[in-house]
Design an enzyme around this catalytic site. Sequence first.
Site, PDB file in Angstrom:
ATOM      1  N   ARG A   1      -8.877   3.817  -7.934  1.00 41.92           N
ATOM      2  CA  ARG A   1      -8.375   3.767  -6.573  1.00 41.92           C
ATOM      3  C   ARG A   1      -9.553   3.638  -5.626  1.00 41.92           C
ATOM      4  NH1 ARG A   1      -4.092   3.175  -8.867  1.00 41.92           N
ATOM      5  NH2 ARG A   1      -4.191   1.556  -7.335  1.00 41.92           N
TER       6      ARG A   1
ATOM      7  N   ASN B   1       1.349   3.943  -3.113  1.00 44.70           N
ATOM      8  CA  ASN B   1       0.983   5.358  -2.938  1.00 44.70           C
ATOM      9  C   ASN B   1       2.102   6.297  -3.385  1.00 44.70           C
ATOM     10  OD1 ASN B   1      -1.568   4.828  -2.054  1.00 44.70           O
ATOM     11  ND2 ASN B   1      -1.172   5.264   0.104  1.00 44.70           N
TER      12      ASN B   1
ATOM     13  N   GLU C   1       0.833  -1.217   0.000  1.00 51.85           N
ATOM     14  CA  GLU C   1       0.000   0.000   0.000  1.00 51.85           C
ATOM     15  C   GLU C   1       0.863   1.261   0.000  1.00 51.85           C
ATOM     16  OE1 GLU C   1      -3.009  -0.069  -0.571  1.00 51.85           O
ATOM     17  OE2 GLU C   1      -3.760  -2.002   0.102  1.00 51.85           O
TER      18      GLU C   1
END
Lengths: 147, 110
Positions: A106, A52, A48
Amino acid sequence: MTEENHMEMTIDSRSANERFARVAVGAFMTQLNPTVEEVEDVKTAVSEAVTNCIIHGYEGAVEDIVIRCCIREKELELWISDRGRGIPDIAKAMEPMFSTKPEQERSGMGFAFMEAFMDTLEVTSAVGKGTTVHMTKKIGQGNAWED
Amino acid sequence: MEDKTKELMELQKSRLIIHVPRELDDHHAREIIQKADNLLETHWIRTIVFDFEETGFMDSAGVGMILGRYKKMQYMGGKVEACAMNDRIYGMLKLSGLAGIITMKRRAGR
Ligand SMILES: Nc1ncnc2c1ncn2[C@@H]1O[C@H](COP(=O)(O)OP(=O)(O)O)[C@@H](O)[C@H]1O
Ligand SMILES: [Mg+2]
């Protein structure tokens, strides 16, 4: 008892490196004798944070992502940083389902998963300077090789 | 490359079955989204089934991928299903609120 140990690596912000990053951290933490579940938790959180940096921090440009990892006693500590665009409102960004790029598939669940799978999560960021995600997790006495 | 597409995407009349790979992150999701959307444009598809039988790892990119297809199917009057998830992936989909909008089928023993 595990001795203190440290690892740091810099990777290009390419989506093909997402897997490498989580597998590398997963391998590094094996000295804590984690359960399969604990390794999966950490791999998800790393995935994650690195994603990002690639998607939001650098928005597709190829720059450096730094992953720092420290093992102390039974705790894993992680820092994942970019020098990208930064986050203007961190509290808002961390709300579940909030995404500034919903049109790009997303889900806005990245921070929610990091929070769910790690013990602590701290985000520091400055607009135009970059973002660091700091996470810790206590690794239990479990043995990954049992059953 | 062509062979891989065939394995990943399976058409059964108006059902598109997507055999999700072993690991589903942002990198893999991009490829699946592109291929699925191509098929959605060229075929009459009423149901998309995400088959997680082979999948051990998923992050929030998987949630985004399913949500995106759900929005498309809703617009076209079709539906989305997910099946054979492991406990972990099932929990992540639930935490994301997907349980309320798509059909989630778990196979026994997984
Ligand atoms: N490294 C980063 N640099 C800049 N913005 C970020 C970064 N990480 C997260 N963000 C912001 O926080 C929001 C929420 O992140 P996240 O929960 O992972 O959801 P998603 O990635 O699906 O948008 C993102 O939409 C983005 O605006
Ligand atoms: Mg994210």
